[in-house]
Scaffold this motif. Structure first.
Motif, mmCIF file in Angstrom:
data_model
loop_
_atom_site.group_PDB
_atom_site.id
_atom_site.type_symbol
_atom_site.label_atom_id
_atom_site.label_comp_id
_atom_site.label_asym_id
_atom_site.label_seq_id
_atom_site.Cartn_x
_atom_site.Cartn_y
_atom_site.Cartn_z
ATOM 1 N N HIS A 191 0.855 -1.187 0.000
ATOM 2 C CA HIS A 191 0.000 0.000 0.000
ATOM 3 C C HIS A 191 0.893 1.239 0.000
ATOM 4 C CE1 HIS A 191 -2.990 2.979 1.153
ATOM 5 N NE2 HIS A 191 -3.908 2.087 0.795
ATOM 6 N N GLU A 249 -9.227 -1.147 1.630
ATOM 7 C CA GLU A 249 -9.614 0.175 1.148
ATOM 8 C C GLU A 249 -11.146 0.210 1.074
ATOM 9 O OE1 GLU A 249 -8.297 3.060 0.096
ATOM 10 O OE2 GLU A 249 -6.161 2.633 0.118
ATOM 11 N N ASN A 293 -2.517 -1.236 -3.156
ATOM 12 C CA ASN A 293 -3.523 -0.324 -2.601
ATOM 13 C C ASN A 293 -4.896 -0.970 -2.452
ATOM 14 O OD1 ASN A 293 -1.746 1.895 -2.254
ATOM 15 N ND2 ASN A 293 -1.777 2.147 -4.469
ATOM 16 N N ILE A 351 -5.173 -1.775 3.399
ATOM 17 C CA ILE A 351 -4.546 -0.621 4.051
ATOM 18 C C ILE A 351 -3.647 -1.078 5.199
ATOM 19 C CG2 ILE A 351 -4.984 1.460 5.417
ATOM 20 C CD1 ILE A 351 -7.710 1.643 4.035
#
Length: 187
Positions: free
Chosen positions: A89, A146, A172, A175
């Motif tokens: 991330h 996320e 991503n 998190i």
């Protein structure tokens, strides 16, 4: 006693809040990478590393000594809570003070039971629990996704199997990883 190690500005009630930077307004200045730790053996019921452990142990030997010191101060059955940004991330990648990737799987190397199991199947994992004479059992490992992935899963747009594949192949997505260890020690 409950320790909040590397707390930064995240002071928590009921914890001894520790960091190497006095500017954080903490309870006690302590560099977790400096040894020995100023606590009695088997004195901690809980140790928290909330977005802290990834900042420690750039040098492998220092990291391994840190794990030994955590084990030494844990009481039998003590909880070690580790919350870290996911290594894939941007929150992890973009911070130059993040020096160590921490994963649940890596932390299982500090389990004597997992070391034994690996030997039985001829695994190549390093038997760190045996080498360092520590013993932590992984009790829980979870991830925080996320928000867009949380929503898609809640709406049934992504199955659990699909989410696992997405987590393996894309950045991503996750998190944070939250890991709970238990110190296994004789009473």
């Amino acid at each position: 006693m409950k320790l909040n190690v590397g707390c930064g500005f995240d002071k928590r009630a009921g914890y001894l809040n520790l960091d190497k930077y006095a500017a954080c307004g903490l309870d006690q200045v302590m560099d977790a990478e400096a040894f020995p730790w100023p606590f009695e053996t088997s004195s901690a019921d809980e140790i928290l590393f909330h977005h802290a452990l990834e900042h420690m142990g750039a040098d492998t030997e220092v990291f391994l000594r840190l794990i030994q010191k955590v084990y030494r101060v844990c009481r039998p059955g003590a909880k070690v809570q580790i919350d870290v940004p996911h290594p894939r991330h941007d929150n992890f990648i973009n911070d130059p003070t993040h020096v160590r990737i921490v994963t649940a799987e890596m932390l299982t190397l500090f389990s004597k039971e997992r070391n034994r199991q690996a030997r039985e199947i001829g695994g190549s994992n390093t038997a760190l629990a045996d080498y360092l004479d520590v013993d932590f059992e992984l009790r829980l490992a979870s991830v925080i996704l996320e928000e867009r992935f949380q929503r898609a899963m809640a709406a049934g747009q992504i199955s659990e199997a699909q989410m696992i594949e997405i987590m393996r192949t894309q950045n991503n997505v996750v998190i944070e990883t939250q890991i709970t260890l238990e110190a296994i020690k004789p009473a």
